[in-house]
Design an enzyme around this catalytic site. Structure first.
Site, PDB file in Angstrom:
ATOM      1  N   LYS A   1       0.854  -1.190   0.000  1.00 34.85           N
ATOM      2  CA  LYS A   1       0.000   0.000   0.000  1.00 34.85           C
ATOM      3  C   LYS A   1       0.891   1.242   0.000  1.00 34.85           C
ATOM      4  O   LYS A   1       1.945   1.247   0.668  1.00 34.85           O
ATOM      5  CB  LYS A   1      -0.869  -0.065   1.256  1.00 34.85           C
ATOM      6  CG  LYS A   1      -1.901   1.014   1.456  1.00 34.85           C
ATOM      7  CD  LYS A   1      -2.691   0.702   2.743  1.00 34.85           C
ATOM      8  CE  LYS A   1      -3.805   1.671   3.024  1.00 34.85           C
ATOM      9  NZ  LYS A   1      -4.593   1.280   4.228  1.00 34.85           N
TER      10      LYS A   1
ATOM     11  N   SER B   1      -9.448   0.536   3.114  1.00 32.09           N
ATOM     12  CA  SER B   1      -8.730   1.522   2.323  1.00 32.09           C
ATOM     13  C   SER B   1      -7.572   0.957   1.497  1.00 32.09           C
ATOM     14  O   SER B   1      -7.065   1.646   0.614  1.00 32.09           O
ATOM     15  CB  SER B   1      -8.154   2.596   3.243  1.00 32.09           C
ATOM     16  OG  SER B   1      -7.194   2.044   4.132  1.00 32.09           O
TER      17      SER B   1
ATOM     18  N   SER C   1      -9.325  -2.042   7.067  1.00 28.53           N
ATOM     19  CA  SER C   1      -8.736  -1.677   5.773  1.00 28.53           C
ATOM     20  C   SER C   1      -7.857  -2.725   5.118  1.00 28.53           C
ATOM     21  O   SER C   1      -7.458  -2.561   3.963  1.00 28.53           O
ATOM     22  CB  SER C   1      -7.945  -0.371   5.907  1.00 28.53           C
ATOM     23  OG  SER C   1      -8.822   0.712   6.067  1.00 28.53           O
TER      24      SER C   1
END
Lengths: 65, 476
Positions: free
Chosen positions: B90, B167, B191
């Site tokens: 990420k 996310s 997330s």
């Protein structure tokens, strides 16, 4: 115990200005008023712990690194 | 900054290997790390225009690392099962000399001067970083889609009209699509597990403190957990084993020995007591029929494997945990971003700006009340969970919706049962447990006692081996 009377736009503008937000667009000011009401309601719904010895999570630890 | 070498079309048989399969081939010198990395870079090149999983692709760097891995292995310096395995992170993980954006206009030009501990541990084990993955801004969102960030929305590989969960949007997409063999995300309220659920992969939020957050952009210090997304549970255990362990750079890091999560992972679950959470209170969302049917079928599989299932009840409804996580997140996140909110709020997307606005109006006493209540809830929840070997809980209440349905998008994210275990700190794995009538993955959570990720993996591995879901891949 908690006053959840809705904020007025003038109150939120004064609060924002007091804490450094002096150039807010009217749309953001209105959004802040909406969110402030939601935050006040949500915060009032958090149960208060009955004993003074109920500490928050121990986020401070020693030795410090 | 999508540096892409020119490559032949992807070889699906290589990009859809599990880590375990690929590492056996690499160890036996039947698969070259260069060939493997080239296959993944070709897959990225072939799919990115539709999926937008990546923000930054480190093609040249990955190929150089692959050549080094090949030379080391040929010289007898094999490092273990992650040697030569390509992964992505990420874009809130720092890599020295590489841009970290957090998908934010506030950080478009930020080049990191440190590397996240988790990445250092993976690269020391020989894993090869392919690039940085798409995310919501600073890991923030309720699920509503505003499409107001500087990068295009990631798209679900099972159906590109569908939501990815967030996310860690790109992480679930990349693993499902075969454009990363595994990925690292971060989880404050779900997330890692929500994008895993949307994309039909396995995502672990370990016990709070097991994985170092050093070198990762913080979202909310006392809730953030870094974690892996993989195609199989065994792969997940392998990655977690590598990144777990005490790190003095992270004040929240737990100073405990890391067990070998792979030891006993295939021992089965006969005789285990598995708690089942069916009722999350009157204000939990209604569950989509296919999601409910697959959850009930999962219970039956676990019973067939010899586990004893007992229904358990949590000490508070889902909303009771969610309000705690929300209030803590408002307060801590505002503390992190106060200067940017006061000076550059116009550069923030709506989701982050709304969260900052909430933090701006919040009182300190309410934040502290939330932390006190959280501690009490964690203890009372642990008393329920620790009576079982593991627990089966819902994850999302529906499959990934289309991007245009704001109400359902919020229900997928904000209504999920994931934030419970951020509040309490227990390990929770999001696992694919089938598909709905539209072919979209459904999910559940397997939850463990504090620091007992090994049992979570053992249950997940037994379920995975008894069901056909890992044979299905999205067609792109």
């Amino acid at each position: 115990m908690t006053d959840t009377t809705p904020w007025t736009i003038d109150e939120i503008a004064a609060y924002a200005a007091r804490y450094g937000l002096t150039r807010l667009e009217p749309a953001h000011l209105e959004r802040m008023r909406e969110i402030a009401d939601k935050v006040a309601l949500a915060s009032a719904a958090i149960p208060r712990m009955p004993r003074k010895s109920d500490e928050p999570a121990p986020v401070f630890r020693v030795p410090l690194t | 900054m999508k540096a892409m070498p020119k490559l032949a079309p992807a070889a699906p048989e290589l990009v859809h290997l599990t880590i375990t399969e690929a590492s056996r081939l690499i160890a036996a010198r039947r698969l070259s790390p260069v060939e493997l990395v080239e296959a993944f870079l070709a897959r990225i090149a072939a799919t990115e225009d539709r999926l937008h999983a990546y923000i930054t692709v480190l093609g040249d760097e990955a190929l150089a690392a692959a050549r080094q891995a090949e030379a080391d292995i040929a010289a007898g310096r094999y490092k273990g099962p992650l040697h030569g395995i390509p992964f992505a992170v990420k874009d809130n993980y720092h890599v020295v000399g590489v841009r970290t954006t957090g998908a934010s206009r506030l950080m478009l030009d930020y080049v990191a001067d440190e590397t996240a501990t988790a990445i250092e541990r993976l690269t020391a084990a020989g894993a090869i970083l392919l690039g940085k993955l798409n995310t919501w801004e600073y890991g923030t969102g309720t699920g509503e889609i505003h499409d107001d960030l500087p990068f295009p929305l990631a798209r679900n590989p099972w159906n590109t009209d569908r939501f990815t969960g967030g996310s860690s949007t790109g992480a679930g997409v990349a693993v499902a699509a075969g454009s990363a063999m595994f990925a690292l995300g971060s989880d404050t309220g779900g997330s890692v597990r929500l994008p895993a659920a949307a994309a039909g992969v396995q995502g672990m939020k370990a016990t709070y403190g097991v994985v170092s957050r050093a070198g990762i952009l913080p979202n909310c210090w006392s809730l953030d957990v870094a974690g892996p997304l993989t195609w199989t549970c065994e792969d997940n255990a392998l990655v977690l084993r590598t990144i777990a362990g005490h790190d003095p750079r992270d004040p929240g890091s737990a100073d405990r020995l890391v067990p070998d999560y792979l030891q006993g992972i295939g021992a089965g679950i006969a005789g285990m007591v598995i708690g089942v959470i069916r009722d999350l209170g009157p204000d939990a969302p209604s569950m989509q029929p296919d999601t409910r049917a697959n959850l009930e079928a999962m219970e039956a599989v676990l019973e067939d494997l010899g586990a004893r299932l007992v229904e358990i009840s949590l000490p508070a409804p889902l909303s009771g945990y969610r309000q705690i996580v929300g209030a803590i997140n408002w307060g801590e996140s505002y503390s992190i971003h106060e200067r940017d909110f006061l000076e550059r709020a116009d550069l923030m997307g709506k989701a982050l700006r709304d969260k900052m606005t909430a933090g701006f109006t919040m009182r300190a006493v309410d934040y502290i009340a939330a932390q006190r209540r959280r501690r009490e809830l964690a203890q009372s929840t642990d008393a329920v969970l620790s009576a079982c070997d593991a627990v089966l809980a819902p994850c999302t209440f529906l499959t990934a919706p289309t991007f245009d349905d704001q109400e359902t998008l919020t229900k997928f994210t904000f209504g999920a049962a994931t934030s419970i275990f951020n509040a309490t700190g227990h390990p929770a794995l999001s696992i694919c447990n089938g598909f709905d009538a539209d072919g979209m993955p459904t999910s559940a959570q397997i939850v463990g006692r504090w620091f007992d990720e090994a049992t979570v993996y053992r249950v997940a591995r037994a379920y995975e081996a008894a069901t056909p879901w890992r044979a299905e891949r999205p067609v792109l």
